[in-house]
Design a protein around this motif. Structure first.
Motif, PDB file in Angstrom:
ATOM      1  N   ASP A  57       0.800  -1.215   0.000  1.00 25.87           N
ATOM      2  CA  ASP A  57       0.000   0.000   0.000  1.00 25.87           C
ATOM      3  C   ASP A  57       0.837   1.271   0.000  1.00 25.87           C
ATOM      4  OD1 ASP A  57      -2.910  -0.667   0.085  1.00 25.87           O
ATOM      5  OD2 ASP A  57      -2.231  -1.919   1.734  1.00 25.87           O
ATOM      6  N   PHE A  87       1.121   3.151  -3.132  1.00 30.06           N
ATOM      7  CA  PHE A  87      -0.035   3.912  -3.601  1.00 30.06           C
ATOM      8  C   PHE A  87      -0.379   5.091  -2.696  1.00 30.06           C
ATOM      9  CE2 PHE A  87      -0.473  -0.381  -5.252  1.00 30.06           C
ATOM     10  CZ  PHE A  87      -0.699  -0.136  -6.588  1.00 30.06           C
ATOM     11  N   ASP A 109      -3.503   7.420  -3.538  1.00 27.40           N
ATOM     12  CA  ASP A 109      -4.665   7.411  -2.657  1.00 27.40           C
ATOM     13  C   ASP A 109      -5.021   8.815  -2.174  1.00 27.40           C
ATOM     14  OD1 ASP A 109      -4.984   4.726  -2.950  1.00 27.40           O
ATOM     15  OD2 ASP A 109      -3.903   4.172  -1.132  1.00 27.40           O
ATOM     16  N   GLU A 110      -3.991   9.617  -1.923  1.00 26.73           N
ATOM     17  CA  GLU A 110      -4.256  11.004  -1.532  1.00 26.73           C
ATOM     18  C   GLU A 110      -5.013  11.734  -2.636  1.00 26.73           C
ATOM     19  OE1 GLU A 110      -1.114  13.768  -0.222  1.00 26.73           O
ATOM     20  OE2 GLU A 110      -0.287  12.085   0.918  1.00 26.73           O
ATOM     21  N   LEU A 122      -6.707  10.505  -5.044  1.00 27.29           N
ATOM     22  CA  LEU A 122      -8.022   9.902  -5.263  1.00 27.29           C
ATOM     23  C   LEU A 122      -9.023  10.432  -4.251  1.00 27.29           C
ATOM     24  CD1 LEU A 122      -8.463   8.140  -7.576  1.00 27.29           C
ATOM     25  CD2 LEU A 122      -7.947   6.144  -6.207  1.00 27.29           C
ATOM     26  N   ALA A 123      -8.559  10.628  -3.030  1.00 24.36           N
ATOM     27  CA  ALA A 123      -9.436  11.172  -1.998  1.00 24.36           C
ATOM     28  C   ALA A 123      -9.874  12.581  -2.368  1.00 24.36           C
ATOM     29  CB  ALA A 123      -8.709  11.163  -0.652  1.00 24.36           C
ATOM     30  N   ILE A 180      -5.321   8.611 -11.050  1.00 21.61           N
ATOM     31  CA  ILE A 180      -4.719   7.296 -10.854  1.00 21.61           C
ATOM     32  C   ILE A 180      -3.478   7.103 -11.709  1.00 21.61           C
ATOM     33  CG2 ILE A 180      -5.050   4.826 -11.240  1.00 21.61           C
ATOM     34  CD1 ILE A 180      -7.762   4.990 -10.216  1.00 21.61           C
ATOM     35  N   ARG A 203      -8.020  -0.552  -7.183  1.00 23.24           N
ATOM     36  CA  ARG A 203      -8.333   0.857  -6.961  1.00 23.24           C
ATOM     37  C   ARG A 203      -9.211   1.394  -8.081  1.00 23.24           C
ATOM     38  NH1 ARG A 203      -4.173   0.004  -3.599  1.00 23.24           N
ATOM     39  NH2 ARG A 203      -3.835   1.489  -1.921  1.00 23.24           N
ATOM     40  N   THR A 210     -13.039   2.772  -7.535  1.00 20.44           N
ATOM     41  CA  THR A 210     -13.418   4.114  -7.950  1.00 20.44           C
ATOM     42  C   THR A 210     -14.560   4.062  -8.952  1.00 20.44           C
ATOM     43  OG1 THR A 210     -11.088   4.636  -7.698  1.00 20.44           O
ATOM     44  CG2 THR A 210     -12.491   6.318  -8.676  1.00 20.44           C
TER      45      THR A 210
END
Lengths: 207, 207
Positions: free
Chosen positions: B59, B62, B66-67, B69-70, B100, B128, B132
DNA sequence: CCAATATATACACTTAATGCGACTTTGCAG
DNA sequence: CTGCAAAGTCGCATTAAGTGTATATATTGG
């Protein structure tokens, strides 16, 4: 061709034994609660031997899927002579999706449940989809040599993606086979005729 | 809103430290050759602490994605008032794909390379995407409340799937940004107008 | 039956990941 | 300022996945 010697047959038997022992134990005790040692013991082999049949604990869940997928890859080559490429794509993708998503055998339901509830297994299932998609690209370019590379990639990606999503949705919501088939047909129609053919999308906003 | 106390700021710093230490070490020595202990040492925390920031070694690759994506998930809510749903979909999917797939920051190239060469990381990247995609379905049904559930699922799946494949293909083959943009436009056109709009597919077979 | 080869196993080892209890830091109310 | 509760960190122990290696055993073909 299929004259496997004793050696080959034994290997296949051990593989099956490992797979079904694993699935059975997963169903009984749960995935995390089952160790490689447990699986190996149930299949009467040493724990070390497990890893010469499956590279990881996760892969054993896909033993059956992988077998089917290998078969499909073989049969993918020959096409009916008077199909249009569009029809070929449809047939190929349907075969693949069926191979991946249709649970068969004694432990089919267990596999599906495991994959749905374990994110890491879901990830691996998606990887298999993705790998197989590359196969679709190859067949497609083989089928229409003059097709643009990008076009082939997009067509495969969108078709496999759409089918994947609809099938997953149907499974997750407990659709019966008839409703699933209807949904798949609808999905194919949308992919083939384009998002523009969906009235709700082109209508002015309803607020 | 952004009034994080000392505690929060410290956490964020540690998180960043862990992520960049990890990426740097992965680049220097390779992924497998770097242990959690190494990463923790480089970030000046105990190995145990690593796992209170990232649930697994994979993880951490990513962290940045992930940041982003948030953030994207936040901004997904508001839409321009005079967009058609079709345009909204296009915008939403493009934002997501960019978040992404676009490598940014100092270690962007490292991340991409790792994901391409490690199957397990590829699987997680696909997961991911898949997660999404569900977000897209939600926005879409929110945007057109009268849309059929299946339609929404298929539209999201096909669009995200098509974009994913074309972007991956471009990255894998070293397309420059201009060529990539052109390919993405082509992909959107195919998805919106349907497979039937691709001449090579409907033409009779050329053999 | 023999030799070559493939497979199974036992053993040792690394490391990811988790649980737990002790300790430290931060936030906050009085 | 002070002390208390919450959150975070750490060290330690433990489990289990996965790998390398050497040895034993079984299969094949001659």
């Amino acid at each position: 061709m299929n004259h496997m010697g004793l050696r080959e047959r034994k290997k296949q038997r051990t593989r099956r034994a490992l797979a079904s022992a694993a699935l059975r134990l997963f169903a009984e005790r749960g995935y995390e609660e089952t160790t490689i040692a447990d699986i190996a013991a149930a299949a009467d082999v040493s724990p070390r031997t497990f890893f010469s049949y499956f590279p990881s604990k996760e892969d054993v869940v896909f033993a059956e899927v992988d077998e089917r997928l290998a078969e499909v890859r073989e049969s993918l080559g020959q096409r009916s002579p008077d199909e249009t490429p569009l029809e070929s794509i449809r047939r190929i993708v349907l075969e693949i999706i069926e191979a991946i998503a249709t649970a068969a055998g004694e432990y089919g339901a267990v596999q599906v449940q495991l994959i749905f509830e374990r994110p890491s297994l879901q990830a691996r299932a998606l990887k298999r989809m993705n790998d197989t998609e590359q196969e679709v690209v190859d067949r497609l370019t083989e089928l229409c040599p003059e097709i643009d590379e990008i076009d082939a990639v997009v067509i495969s990606g969108a078709t496999v993606g759409g089918m994947k999503s609809v099938i997953t949705h149907c499974r997750a919501h407990g659709y019966d086979p008839a409703a699933t088939r209807k949904a798949v047909d609808r999905a194919l129609a949308i992919v083939e005729r384009g998002l523009g053919s969906v009235p709700a999308l082109t209508r002015p906003v309803s607020s």
